[in-house]
Motif scaffolding. Structure first.
Motif, PDB file in Angstrom:
ATOM      1  N   PHE A  27       0.834  -1.205   0.000  1.00  0.00           N
ATOM      2  CA  PHE A  27       0.000   0.000   0.000  1.00  0.00           C
ATOM      3  C   PHE A  27       0.873   1.261   0.000  1.00  0.00           C
ATOM      4  CE2 PHE A  27      -2.955  -3.070   2.044  1.00  0.00           C
ATOM      5  CZ  PHE A  27      -4.015  -2.964   1.151  1.00  0.00           C
ATOM      6  N   GLU A  30       2.745   1.828  -3.427  1.00  0.00           N
ATOM      7  CA  GLU A  30       1.797   2.264  -4.455  1.00  0.00           C
ATOM      8  C   GLU A  30       1.367   3.708  -4.234  1.00  0.00           C
ATOM      9  OE1 GLU A  30       1.143   0.647  -7.108  1.00  0.00           O
ATOM     10  OE2 GLU A  30       2.275  -1.117  -6.470  1.00  0.00           O
ATOM     11  N   LYS A  31       1.177   4.080  -2.970  1.00  0.00           N
ATOM     12  CA  LYS A  31       0.774   5.456  -2.659  1.00  0.00           C
ATOM     13  C   LYS A  31       1.883   6.434  -3.026  1.00  0.00           C
ATOM     14  CE  LYS A  31      -2.000   8.519  -0.774  1.00  0.00           C
ATOM     15  NZ  LYS A  31      -3.336   8.840  -1.322  1.00  0.00           N
ATOM     16  N   SER A  34       1.972   6.893  -6.700  1.00  0.00           N
ATOM     17  CA  SER A  34       0.851   7.709  -7.165  1.00  0.00           C
ATOM     18  C   SER A  34       1.072   9.194  -6.897  1.00  0.00           C
ATOM     19  CB  SER A  34      -0.442   7.241  -6.477  1.00  0.00           C
ATOM     20  OG  SER A  34      -1.510   8.102  -6.767  1.00  0.00           O
ATOM     21  N   VAL A  35       1.557   9.524  -5.722  1.00  0.00           N
ATOM     22  CA  VAL A  35       1.713  10.928  -5.331  1.00  0.00           C
ATOM     23  C   VAL A  35       2.787  11.625  -6.159  1.00  0.00           C
ATOM     24  CG1 VAL A  35       2.467  12.451  -3.458  1.00  0.00           C
ATOM     25  CG2 VAL A  35       0.850  10.603  -2.989  1.00  0.00           C
ATOM     26  N   LEU A 105       0.909   4.871   6.469  1.00  0.00           N
ATOM     27  CA  LEU A 105       0.201   5.945   5.759  1.00  0.00           C
ATOM     28  C   LEU A 105      -0.633   6.831   6.686  1.00  0.00           C
ATOM     29  CD1 LEU A 105      -0.875   4.202   2.419  1.00  0.00           C
ATOM     30  CD2 LEU A 105       1.015   5.786   2.818  1.00  0.00           C
ATOM     31  N   GLU A 110       1.017  13.059   0.451  1.00  0.00           N
ATOM     32  CA  GLU A 110       0.661  14.248  -0.322  1.00  0.00           C
ATOM     33  C   GLU A 110       1.183  15.525   0.327  1.00  0.00           C
ATOM     34  OE1 GLU A 110      -2.786  11.268  -0.574  1.00  0.00           O
ATOM     35  OE2 GLU A 110      -1.423  12.065   0.941  1.00  0.00           O
TER      36      GLU A 110
END
Length: 315
Positions: A27, A30-31, A34-35, A105, A110
């Motif tokens: 997780f 992948e985060k 993505s960010v 997380l 972000e």
């Protein structure tokens, strides 16, 4: 104009301590992907410090590394604790800016983009500050509040309230922290001690994405003691005043007993009063010895000059 605004490329090091976090690693990666996928002027390295995990954490990291060259794995020889794992990550990190971040997380990746913007404006440290602790249970919120209040009254430097390890640090800050030699490390205090120009970014901390916390009440209690004794001698000094407050009334009472015996004859003290006095004073002495022992033990451990951590292998 700040020279940082002119930089076209930036290396960001994420320092990620992990201990039995096999459920969260995928997780997290992948985060992060993505960010930062659209940030062409930013290169990210993810430094995972495996702090003696006994599950499949290391195996999953090695498997992900085969397809993601941004991943660097530091495998410690055993579980040294999060503070030591953070220290290992800071030693390995090579980025112009370094961000310690939890793999669960609860620290939103972000937010790092906003931190970088403040860094480009000239700040050397950008703190992630929780606006509330709604993701924590009631007891943890209360005890955390007490800890910050007590610490900031008796210790220096003061800790920013509701700020954890999640922060952006310029390379000069990381280099300063690496110069600090102590073996027993309270990283929040060390981060505050080095200073530098600081800004804050507020955020609401979400629930863990998966897995469960590795901190229990006993570990948090010991962590709080570590923090209080690392940056203050007030707990030792307090016993001077406690001793005075106990000794002075005892002295006055002894004079009263002396005069009463001289006037009214021999006074036979009661068994209950003796037991209360003995147990009360004995308890105070034991607590005082315990406080002194805490500081003496820290001095003893520091005098050994053992390394903070040992690395088994770097992948």
């Amino acid at each position: 104009m700040n020279s940082r605004l002119d930089k076209h490329h930036l290396l960001l090091s994420l320092v990620v301590p992990v201990f039995n976090e096999q459920e969260t690693i995928d997780f997290f990666i992948e985060k992060i992907s993505s960010v930062f996928s659209q940030e062409e002027q930013l290169t990210v390295e993810m430094i995972f410090i495996n702090d003696g995990s006994t599950d499949e954490t290391l195996e999953r990291l090695i498997k992900r590394q085969q397809t993601d060259q941004r991943i660097k794995i530091v495998d410690l020889s055993r579980n040294f604790g999060k503070e030591a794992a953070l220290t290992a990550g800071l030693d390995i990190a090579s980025g112009e800016v370094v961000v310690p971040i939890d793999v669960d997380l609860q620290d939103p990746p972000e937010l790092i983009l906003e931190m970088i913007q403040l860094w480009r404006e000239g700040y050397e440290v950008v703190l992630g500050k929780r606006v509330n602790r709604s993701s924590d249970h009631w007891l943890k919120r209360v005890t955390a509040s007490w800890f910050y209040r007590i610490h900031n009254k008796i210790a220096s430097p003061k800790l920013p309230v509701n700020v954890g390890d999640f922060r952006l640090m310029d390379r000069c800050v990381v280099d300063a922290i690496k110069k600090l030699p102590e073996s027993h490390r309270f990283m929040k205090g060390l981060f505050a001690w080095v200073g530098f120009k600081t800004a804050c970014v507020d955020y609401v901390r979400p629930e863990r994405i998966a897995g469960s916390t590795k901190f229990n009440g006993w570990k948090l209690w010991n962590f709080a003691i570590e923090g209080l004794t690392s940056f203050s001698t007030a707990p030792m000094r307090t016993w001077i005043y406690i001793g005075f407050l106990v000794a002075f009334p005892s002295f006055i009472f002894s004079i009263f007993i002396l005069f009463r015996v001289l006037i009214f004859g021999i006074d036979v003290p009661g068994y209950a009063s003796i037991m209360v006095a003995v147990t009360f004073l004995g308890g105070l002495q034991l607590i005082g010895i315990g406080v002194l022992g805490e500081y003496l033990g820290r001095t003893y451990m520091e005098s050994k000059r053992r390394p903070i951590f040992l690395i088994r292998q770097i992948y």
